[in-house]
Scaffold this motif. Structure first.
Motif, mmCIF file in Angstrom:
data_model
loop_
_atom_site.group_PDB
_atom_site.id
_atom_site.type_symbol
_atom_site.label_atom_id
_atom_site.label_comp_id
_atom_site.label_asym_id
_atom_site.label_seq_id
_atom_site.Cartn_x
_atom_site.Cartn_y
_atom_site.Cartn_z
ATOM 1 N N ASP A 168 0.806 -1.223 0.000
ATOM 2 C CA ASP A 168 0.000 0.000 0.000
ATOM 3 C C ASP A 168 0.840 1.275 0.000
ATOM 4 O O ASP A 168 0.295 2.387 -0.022
ATOM 5 C CB ASP A 168 -0.925 0.023 1.226
ATOM 6 N N ALA A 169 2.166 1.129 0.024
ATOM 7 C CA ALA A 169 3.060 2.292 0.030
ATOM 8 C C ALA A 169 3.710 2.458 -1.341
ATOM 9 O O ALA A 169 3.612 1.583 -2.207
ATOM 10 C CB ALA A 169 4.123 2.138 1.106
ATOM 11 N N THR A 170 4.395 3.579 -1.523
ATOM 12 C CA THR A 170 5.091 3.851 -2.779
ATOM 13 C C THR A 170 6.603 3.724 -2.591
ATOM 14 O O THR A 170 7.111 3.737 -1.460
ATOM 15 C CB THR A 170 4.787 5.267 -3.288
ATOM 16 N N VAL A 171 7.312 3.622 -3.708
ATOM 17 C CA VAL A 171 8.777 3.595 -3.660
ATOM 18 C C VAL A 171 9.292 4.844 -2.976
ATOM 19 O O VAL A 171 10.188 4.792 -2.121
ATOM 20 C CB VAL A 171 9.365 3.496 -5.084
ATOM 21 N N GLU A 172 8.733 5.998 -3.353
ATOM 22 C CA GLU A 172 9.191 7.268 -2.798
ATOM 23 C C GLU A 172 9.025 7.316 -1.283
ATOM 24 O O GLU A 172 9.888 7.830 -0.560
ATOM 25 C CB GLU A 172 8.425 8.432 -3.454
ATOM 26 N N GLU A 173 7.929 6.754 -0.783
ATOM 27 C CA GLU A 173 7.705 6.725 0.663
ATOM 28 C C GLU A 173 8.743 5.857 1.364
ATOM 29 O O GLU A 173 9.227 6.215 2.446
ATOM 30 C CB GLU A 173 6.295 6.192 0.957
ATOM 31 N N PHE A 174 9.114 4.751 0.741
ATOM 32 C CA PHE A 174 10.105 3.866 1.352
ATOM 33 C C PHE A 174 11.512 4.460 1.279
ATOM 34 O O PHE A 174 12.318 4.282 2.195
ATOM 35 C CB PHE A 174 10.061 2.482 0.703
ATOM 36 N N VAL A 175 11.826 5.156 0.191
ATOM 37 C CA VAL A 175 13.136 5.828 0.097
ATOM 38 C C VAL A 175 13.244 6.880 1.194
ATOM 39 O O VAL A 175 14.261 6.970 1.898
ATOM 40 C CB VAL A 175 13.319 6.470 -1.295
ATOM 41 N N ALA A 176 12.183 7.678 1.361
ATOM 42 C CA ALA A 176 12.188 8.712 2.404
ATOM 43 C C ALA A 176 12.245 8.090 3.794
ATOM 44 O O ALA A 176 12.945 8.593 4.679
ATOM 45 C CB ALA A 176 10.945 9.590 2.262
ATOM 46 N N LEU A 177 11.531 6.978 3.981
ATOM 47 C CA LEU A 177 11.524 6.288 5.276
ATOM 48 C C LEU A 177 12.923 5.807 5.640
ATOM 49 O O LEU A 177 13.400 6.023 6.767
ATOM 50 C CB LEU A 177 10.560 5.106 5.222
ATOM 51 N N ALA A 178 13.598 5.157 4.703
ATOM 52 C CA ALA A 178 14.936 4.633 4.968
ATOM 53 C C ALA A 178 15.905 5.755 5.315
ATOM 54 O O ALA A 178 16.715 5.634 6.243
ATOM 55 C CB ALA A 178 15.437 3.856 3.750
ATOM 56 N N GLU A 179 15.813 6.862 4.584
ATOM 57 C CA GLU A 179 16.703 8.003 4.852
ATOM 58 C C GLU A 179 16.388 8.636 6.203
ATOM 59 O O GLU A 179 17.284 9.019 6.954
ATOM 60 C CB GLU A 179 16.567 9.031 3.731
ATOM 61 N N ARG A 180 15.106 8.731 6.526
ATOM 62 C CA ARG A 180 14.690 9.369 7.779
ATOM 63 C C ARG A 180 15.102 8.545 8.993
ATOM 64 O O ARG A 180 15.572 9.081 9.995
ATOM 65 C CB ARG A 180 13.172 9.563 7.757
ATOM 66 N N LEU A 181 14.950 7.228 8.897
ATOM 67 C CA LEU A 181 15.288 6.359 10.027
ATOM 68 C C LEU A 181 16.788 6.178 10.180
ATOM 69 O O LEU A 181 17.285 5.869 11.260
ATOM 70 C CB LEU A 181 14.622 4.990 9.862
ATOM 71 N N GLY A 182 17.529 6.343 9.088
ATOM 72 C CA GLY A 182 18.978 6.131 9.161
ATOM 73 C C GLY A 182 19.343 4.655 9.203
ATOM 74 O O GLY A 182 20.393 4.260 8.765
ATOM 75 N N LEU A 183 18.472 3.861 9.784
ATOM 76 C CA LEU A 183 18.666 2.411 9.880
ATOM 77 C C LEU A 183 20.068 2.057 10.367
ATOM 78 O O LEU A 183 20.817 1.337 9.722
ATOM 79 C CB LEU A 183 18.380 1.747 8.517
ATOM 80 N N HIS A 184 20.456 2.621 11.488
ATOM 81 C CA HIS A 184 21.781 2.375 12.048
ATOM 82 C C HIS A 184 22.002 0.890 12.300
ATOM 83 O O HIS A 184 21.137 0.186 12.811
ATOM 84 C CB HIS A 184 21.952 3.156 13.355
ATOM 85 N N GLY A 185 23.160 0.412 11.950
ATOM 86 C CA GLY A 185 23.495 -0.987 12.161
ATOM 87 C C GLY A 185 23.191 -1.878 10.979
ATOM 88 O O GLY A 185 23.515 -3.048 10.984
ATOM 89 N N THR A 186 22.529 -1.314 9.965
ATOM 90 C CA THR A 186 22.254 -2.102 8.764
ATOM 91 C C THR A 186 22.484 -1.243 7.531
ATOM 92 O O THR A 186 22.520 -0.021 7.581
ATOM 93 C CB THR A 186 20.790 -2.593 8.711
ATOM 94 N N ASP A 187 22.603 -1.893 6.416
ATOM 95 C CA ASP A 187 22.528 -1.231 5.117
ATOM 96 C C ASP A 187 21.167 -1.580 4.528
ATOM 97 O O ASP A 187 20.537 -2.554 4.912
ATOM 98 C CB ASP A 187 23.640 -1.713 4.190
ATOM 99 N N TYR A 188 20.724 -0.791 3.588
ATOM 100 C CA TYR A 188 19.410 -1.060 3.020
ATOM 101 C C TYR A 188 19.398 -0.765 1.529
ATOM 102 O O TYR A 188 20.197 0.008 1.012
ATOM 103 C CB TYR A 188 18.331 -0.223 3.712
ATOM 104 N N VAL A 189 18.473 -1.399 0.837
ATOM 105 C CA VAL A 189 18.238 -1.150 -0.575
ATOM 106 C C VAL A 189 16.733 -1.067 -0.772
ATOM 107 O O VAL A 189 16.000 -1.933 -0.297
ATOM 108 C CB VAL A 189 18.805 -2.284 -1.467
ATOM 109 N N VAL A 190 16.281 -0.029 -1.452
ATOM 110 C CA VAL A 190 14.872 0.082 -1.806
ATOM 111 C C VAL A 190 14.715 -0.400 -3.241
ATOM 112 O O VAL A 190 15.447 0.021 -4.136
ATOM 113 C CB VAL A 190 14.364 1.533 -1.676
#
Length: 278
Positions: A168-190
C-alpha cells in the motif's frame, strides 16, 4: 581503460538484466532469451568467469544457473560461484555449498520500520526452503515456500537478510523512510516497489564479488558488472567496467561507466558482444 580490454570475470544481475519483467507484477519471466544464453556461453568459451550476483536468495538462483547451463563440468574448478542475498551469501553450485554468510541483528531496524508501516509484510530467508513471513507476500514475489511466523520470532536470531514490503506504500515513501530512520546498524536497498532489503553493514554485491575475485585470482579492474537496480549501485561502481541496463533509473545510470540497451532489447547481449562477438 584500453581499447583492447577484455573482462576476465562477468558479474550478472538476474531480474531486469537477464530476465525481463512481467508487466504490472513484481516478478520476472523465468526464461533466458536464446541470444542471452549464446552471448554468456561465448564469454565462458573464451575462458571468462561468469558469476550471478542477485538480491535473490540462493535457492532462487540455482534455477537460473541451470537455465543458463553455467556449470559445464563436474570438476571443482568448474563449479559456479554465486553471490546471493545482495552479497550476504556466497555459494558454489552444484551442489549448493555456502562458502560465506554474513549475519546481523535485524530486530531494531524491523521494529523501526513497522512502527511507521504497521501493516507491512516481513520475510526472512529460510535457506533451502523459502521464507518465514509474518503474512504471505503477493504471488510471484518470493521464491520457495512461505511459512507464517510471528515477527518477534522472525528476528529473534541473527539473519543474513530481511525483506520488508508494503503493497500500500510507494517507492518514494520507502526511500524517504529509509533516509529518515537512518537504519543504524544495517545497510538497506529500496527496490522497484515499496520493498526494503535490510543487510549487514558494508555488505553488498560488490563485497561478495570481491570475495569471489580473491578466490579466483581476478583483479577488480578485470571485471565487468551489469545490473539495473539500486542494489547494483556498489557493484557497478566497484567493477572495472560497470554497465547499467537501459531501463535503469537515473541514479543507477550515473553510477555506471556505460549504459547498454534495455532488458527488452537484449542489453546484456549488446554489451557482451563488444568482447565476445558471435
Amino acid at each position: 581503460m584500453s581499447d583492447h580490454w577484455e573482462p576476465r570475470l562477468v558479474a550478472l544481475d538476474i531480474d531486469g538484466t537477464l530476465l525481463k519483467w512481467v508487466e504490472g507484477q513484481g516478478a520476472t519471466y523465468e526464461q533466458i532469451p536464446p541470444a542471452t544464453y549464446d552471448a554468456v556461453h561465448r564469454a565462458m568459451d573464451a575462458g571468462c568467469h561468469v558469476v550471478l550476483a542477485s538480491g535473490r536468495s540462493p535457492h532462487g538462483m540455482t534455477r537460473i544457473a541451470d537455465l543458463l547451463e553455467l556449470h559445464p563440468g563436474d570438476g571443482e574448478t568448474e563449479r559456479l560461484w554465486v553471490v546471493a542475498s545482495n552479497g550476504a551469501v556466497v555459494f558454489r553450485y552444484p551442489e549448493l555449498e555456502v562458502v560465506h554468510e554474513e549475519v546481523f541483528d535485524a530486530r531494531p531496524a524491523v521494529e523501526a520500520v513497522l512502527a511507521e508501516h504497521p501493516s507491512a509484510l516481513v520475510a526472512v530467508e529460510e535457506r533451502g526452503v523459502g521464507y518465514r513471513v509474518n503474512r504471505p507476500f503477493p504471488p510471484g514475489e518470493l521464491s520457495g515456500e512461505m511459512v507464517e511466523t510471528e515477527v518477534a520470532e522472525l528476528v529473534a536470531q541473527h539473519v543474513s537478510r530481511v525483506i520488508i514490503r508494503d503493497p500500500d506504500a510507494t517507492v518514494e515513501e520507502f526511500v524517504a523512510l529509509a533516509e529518515r530512520l537512518g537504519l543504524h546498524g544495517t545497510d538497506y536497498v529500496v527496490g522497484w516497489t515499496a520493498w526494503l532489503d535490510l543487510s549487514p553493514v558494508g555488505v553488498s554485491k560488490a563485497s561478495g564479488l570481491a570475495r569471489v575475485c580473491e578466490e579466483l585470482g581476478v583483479d577488480r579492474a578485470d571485471t565487468l558488472a551489469i545490473g539495473d537496480g539500486r542494489n547494483d549501485l556498489e557493484m557497478l561502481r566497484w567493477a572495472g567496467r560497470g554497465v547499467a541496463m537501459g531501463q535503469a533509473i537515473e541514479e543507477v545510470r550515473q553510477a555506471a561507466d556505460a549504459v547498454t540497451a534495455s532488458v527488452y532489447d537484449d542489453g546484456v547481449v549488446v554489451e557482451l558482444d563488444r568482447y565476445f562477438p558471435a
